[in-house]
Motif scaffolding. Sequence first.
Motif, PDB file in Angstrom:
ATOM      1  N   GLU A 159      53.728  67.030  45.264  1.00 50.97           N
ATOM      2  CA  GLU A 159      52.998  67.258  46.515  1.00 50.97           C
ATOM      3  C   GLU A 159      51.481  67.215  46.299  1.00 50.97           C
ATOM      4  O   GLU A 159      50.713  67.065  47.242  1.00 50.97           O
ATOM      5  CB  GLU A 159      53.401  68.610  47.129  1.00 50.97           C
ATOM      6  N   SER A 160      51.043  67.371  45.028  1.00 51.96           N
ATOM      7  CA  SER A 160      49.598  67.403  44.758  1.00 51.96           C
ATOM      8  C   SER A 160      48.971  66.013  44.713  1.00 51.96           C
ATOM      9  O   SER A 160      47.752  65.881  44.661  1.00 51.96           O
ATOM     10  CB  SER A 160      49.331  68.114  43.425  1.00 51.96           C
ATOM     11  N   LEU A 161      49.814  64.965  44.724  1.00 53.24           N
ATOM     12  CA  LEU A 161      49.278  63.623  44.453  1.00 53.24           C
ATOM     13  C   LEU A 161      48.281  63.123  45.500  1.00 53.24           C
ATOM     14  O   LEU A 161      47.347  62.397  45.183  1.00 53.24           O
ATOM     15  CB  LEU A 161      50.425  62.621  44.261  1.00 53.24           C
ATOM     16  N   HIS A 162      48.468  63.517  46.751  1.00 56.30           N
ATOM     17  CA  HIS A 162      47.494  63.073  47.759  1.00 56.30           C
ATOM     18  C   HIS A 162      46.123  63.679  47.443  1.00 56.30           C
ATOM     19  O   HIS A 162      45.112  62.973  47.387  1.00 56.30           O
ATOM     20  CB  HIS A 162      47.969  63.487  49.165  1.00 56.30           C
ATOM     21  N   MET A 163      46.099  64.974  47.190  1.00 53.46           N
ATOM     22  CA  MET A 163      44.831  65.638  46.839  1.00 53.46           C
ATOM     23  C   MET A 163      44.243  65.057  45.552  1.00 53.46           C
ATOM     24  O   MET A 163      43.025  64.923  45.423  1.00 53.46           O
ATOM     25  CB  MET A 163      45.089  67.142  46.683  1.00 53.46           C
ATOM     26  N   ILE A 164      45.120  64.679  44.627  1.00 54.53           N
ATOM     27  CA  ILE A 164      44.630  64.093  43.370  1.00 54.53           C
ATOM     28  C   ILE A 164      43.861  62.800  43.652  1.00 54.53           C
ATOM     29  O   ILE A 164      42.820  62.529  43.041  1.00 54.53           O
ATOM     30  CB  ILE A 164      45.813  63.836  42.391  1.00 54.53           C
ATOM     31  N   MET A 165      44.339  62.024  44.620  1.00 53.81           N
ATOM     32  CA  MET A 165      43.621  60.794  44.969  1.00 53.81           C
ATOM     33  C   MET A 165      42.201  61.135  45.421  1.00 53.81           C
ATOM     34  O   MET A 165      41.232  60.489  45.041  1.00 53.81           O
ATOM     35  CB  MET A 165      44.352  60.031  46.080  1.00 53.81           C
ATOM     36  N   TRP A 166      42.067  62.161  46.243  1.00 54.65           N
ATOM     37  CA  TRP A 166      40.740  62.581  46.703  1.00 54.65           C
ATOM     38  C   TRP A 166      39.909  63.122  45.530  1.00 54.65           C
ATOM     39  O   TRP A 166      38.723  62.821  45.411  1.00 54.65           O
ATOM     40  CB  TRP A 166      40.859  63.664  47.771  1.00 54.65           C
ATOM     41  N   ALA A 167      40.581  63.913  44.694  1.00 54.47           N
ATOM     42  CA  ALA A 167      39.851  64.557  43.592  1.00 54.47           C
ATOM     43  C   ALA A 167      39.346  63.523  42.585  1.00 54.47           C
ATOM     44  O   ALA A 167      38.327  63.731  41.927  1.00 54.47           O
ATOM     45  CB  ALA A 167      40.744  65.588  42.908  1.00 54.47           C
ATOM     46  N   MET A 168      40.062  62.416  42.461  1.00 49.17           N
ATOM     47  CA  MET A 168      39.632  61.373  41.524  1.00 49.17           C
ATOM     48  C   MET A 168      38.638  60.407  42.176  1.00 49.17           C
ATOM     49  O   MET A 168      38.127  59.501  41.541  1.00 49.17           O
ATOM     50  CB  MET A 168      40.847  60.593  40.999  1.00 49.17           C
ATOM     51  N   SER A 169      38.387  60.592  43.459  1.00 53.73           N
ATOM     52  CA  SER A 169      37.377  59.747  44.109  1.00 53.73           C
ATOM     53  C   SER A 169      36.001  60.387  43.892  1.00 53.73           C
ATOM     54  O   SER A 169      35.890  61.511  43.382  1.00 53.73           O
ATOM     55  CB  SER A 169      37.662  59.636  45.605  1.00 53.73           C
ATOM     56  N   ASP A 170      34.963  59.693  44.303  1.00 55.70           N
ATOM     57  CA  ASP A 170      33.607  60.206  44.081  1.00 55.70           C
ATOM     58  C   ASP A 170      33.282  61.388  44.992  1.00 55.70           C
ATOM     59  O   ASP A 170      32.177  61.945  44.912  1.00 55.70           O
ATOM     60  CB  ASP A 170      32.580  59.078  44.267  1.00 55.70           C
ATOM     61  N   ARG A 171      34.204  61.783  45.864  1.00 58.12           N
ATOM     62  CA  ARG A 171      33.989  62.991  46.688  1.00 58.12           C
ATOM     63  C   ARG A 171      33.745  64.219  45.818  1.00 58.12           C
ATOM     64  O   ARG A 171      33.097  65.163  46.248  1.00 58.12           O
ATOM     65  CB  ARG A 171      35.225  63.285  47.534  1.00 58.12           C
ATOM     66  N   THR A 172      34.326  64.223  44.631  1.00 62.50           N
ATOM     67  CA  THR A 172      34.228  65.420  43.781  1.00 62.50           C
ATOM     68  C   THR A 172      33.024  65.373  42.842  1.00 62.50           C
ATOM     69  O   THR A 172      32.865  66.265  42.007  1.00 62.50           O
ATOM     70  CB  THR A 172      35.522  65.585  42.963  1.00 62.50           C
TER      71      THR A 172
END
Length: 699
Positions: free
Chosen positions: A208-221
């Motif tokens: 279930e964490s994979l969607h958030m992981i996509m965001w976390a691995m983007s430059d947003r973080t």
Amino acid sequence: MPKTKSNGGKNGAKPANGSTPSTAVGNGGEWHQQAHDNTLTTNQGVPISDNQNSLRANARGPTLLEDFILREKITHFDHERIPERIVHARGTGVHGFFELTESLAKYTTAKILTEVGEKTEVFTRFSTVAGGAGSIDTPRDVRGFAVKMYTKEGNWDLVGNNIPVFFIQDAMKFPDLVHAVKMEPDRGFPQAASAHDTFWDFISLTPESLHMIMWAMSDRTIPRSLRMIEGFGVHTFRLLNDKGESTFVKFHWRPKLGLQSTVWDEAVKLAGADPDFHRRDMFESISNGAFPEWELAVQLFTEKQADGFPFDHLDATKLIPEELIPLKVIGRMVLNRWPNNFFAETEQVAFCPSHIPPGIDFSNDPLLQGRLFSYLDTQLKRLGSPNFHQIPVNAPKCPFANNQRDGHMQMAQPAGRVNYEPNSLAPDGPRERATGFRSMAADETGAKGRIRAESFSDHYSQARQFFISQTPVEQAHMASALVFELSKVEHPHIREAVVSHLRHIDGDLAQRVATGLGMDKLPEPAPTTVETREMEPSPALQIIGKMKDTLEGRAVGVLVADGSDKATVDGITAAVKQAGASFKIIAPKVGEVTLSDKSRLKVDGQLAGTPSVLFDAVALVLSADAGAKLAKEACAVDFVRDAFGHLKAIAADEGARAVLDKAGVEKDAGVVEASNSKGFVQAAKTRQWDREPKLRTLA
Ligand code: HDE
């Protein structure tokens, strides 16, 4: 030995800069500044005659227990720290206001959302999640975006993040997630970093964490500035109108300056160049009157609409695409006042998602439901008393009254003999009102149990949608971030397990990461019961798509030395200023430089301590002599090499050419003549994305 007594700062001068009288509590709980004649006193108000020496039996003898002044001072010091937040410990807080521009009266009774033009005071705290209070500002991490709005009907805390989804669906998993991401318990590292085994182990076993992981691995973080991040309430909330009708709502904060991020190598170097980069950036902006601003937007939808979504709006690992429910802008937030005291305000501010005014209500999101318990609990631990609402930054700015009494650090002195209700002895005392807070009269049916709804089981479709919505540059950054993080993971089976999930998100992404990790073949896809659905790309999910064509709020570094051409320096600084950006003059030495016309220019930063990572773009204006000298200085060459490597615009004159050559700078659209100040400003408004593939191998 002669008796000596240092008198330290006791020379009759005014107290140290910025020293103001301490605030104290007056009768009735009102806060006021105490009259003060600069005399140093104990906490009991006893004037102190010597703040340099403790009371001793003789000049070289033991210190006496009798020294109540020493004991009070040391005891207070020993107790200065309170437990740091278990997550979001590192934060930056600012005061400001919220102003409603469009009424939601049709949907809610909450005055803050219905009284157009009304300004409501706010306190906003931005934070990283994983690191301790003293950790760096620029790790790859989610940013907290917590806003306390002091409404007329009680405090409303919108405790959100800069990413609209979360890692987990159920509060039950939060302690596991946080244990996994924080430093590993046996070794005490890594600090403020997700690139380690325990984090990715947990993730690989939590699809279930994979969607958030996509965001976390983007430059947003890896944001450029806290002034350039979005904020999201994440969960679905409810609005309730005067008929008791409910509308679902999601909250979004959108920065006026647009989104902007750093590149990873820059973020890493920033950690060393200025661990306080984001806090300082906010402090300087507020000090310079460049107040950051956000729009508040809402997505409103009915129960019926929600039932038609292809995902569950109660699942915090899902978002509602803007294409499905458009954003409606209803107000703005401006942050314009730095706190007087970091500890009193930023450290002691106590956010609780359960703080909401009448007209707003919760949804059944199981993550939100858990949060409604956790934050009050954590404030009791951190602040030590159920009276934490009396700390000024936490106190409502509307009247509040009830029959709660006593407790640690009670500051109020409620008069009278009545501390219960109903009563007949205090007819004017506080009473419930029909217009007070009401919960939605929701029908709840079904069997009790520890159940995860079937509608929560699609873990990959929105993760895929996020990935395919990104520009190729952003996709490459995501793939490279995954390779970086997983390369720090020691256990091959964890790396493989993560790639096995990526196979459900995007075959190309999985292959790029596997190749980057040196895998001979792709692992089998992870077992799943739900196939990934194809969704339309949503450009609103990009950063690049949300960048603004502006230099406003950005910073430019101008490297000069003795002999630099005055007209060129003036041309660049004027153009930068006109574009709404700030600039700093950097030179090999602090103090002043002598320009070509013998005029003197004040220097803001010494070259070795002011690297180009601190700026959005750089200009070099150097005489031929200075250029030749600086071409032999590693920090000057790094200044240029990093600016180039971080895809920034570089303006340079003829004299600076030697440094550019040494740094291996090749001419491109972002490398402009220093005399072309307009061209420089235009190039500085964006990063030179085309340059990147020529400089580094991305996954
Ligand atoms: Fe938090 N979170 N959280 N969180 N959170 C805390 O409260 C918690 C979650 C967020 O600047 C703690 O005062 C649980 C989501 C922010 O002071 C604690 C769960 C979101 C801040 C806590 C979550 C957030 C916190 C630690 C899962 C985005 C900093 C210190 C059920 C919507 C606020 C504190 C500030 C802080 C618990 C998940 C945002 C322990 C149990 C989802 C911005 O209470």
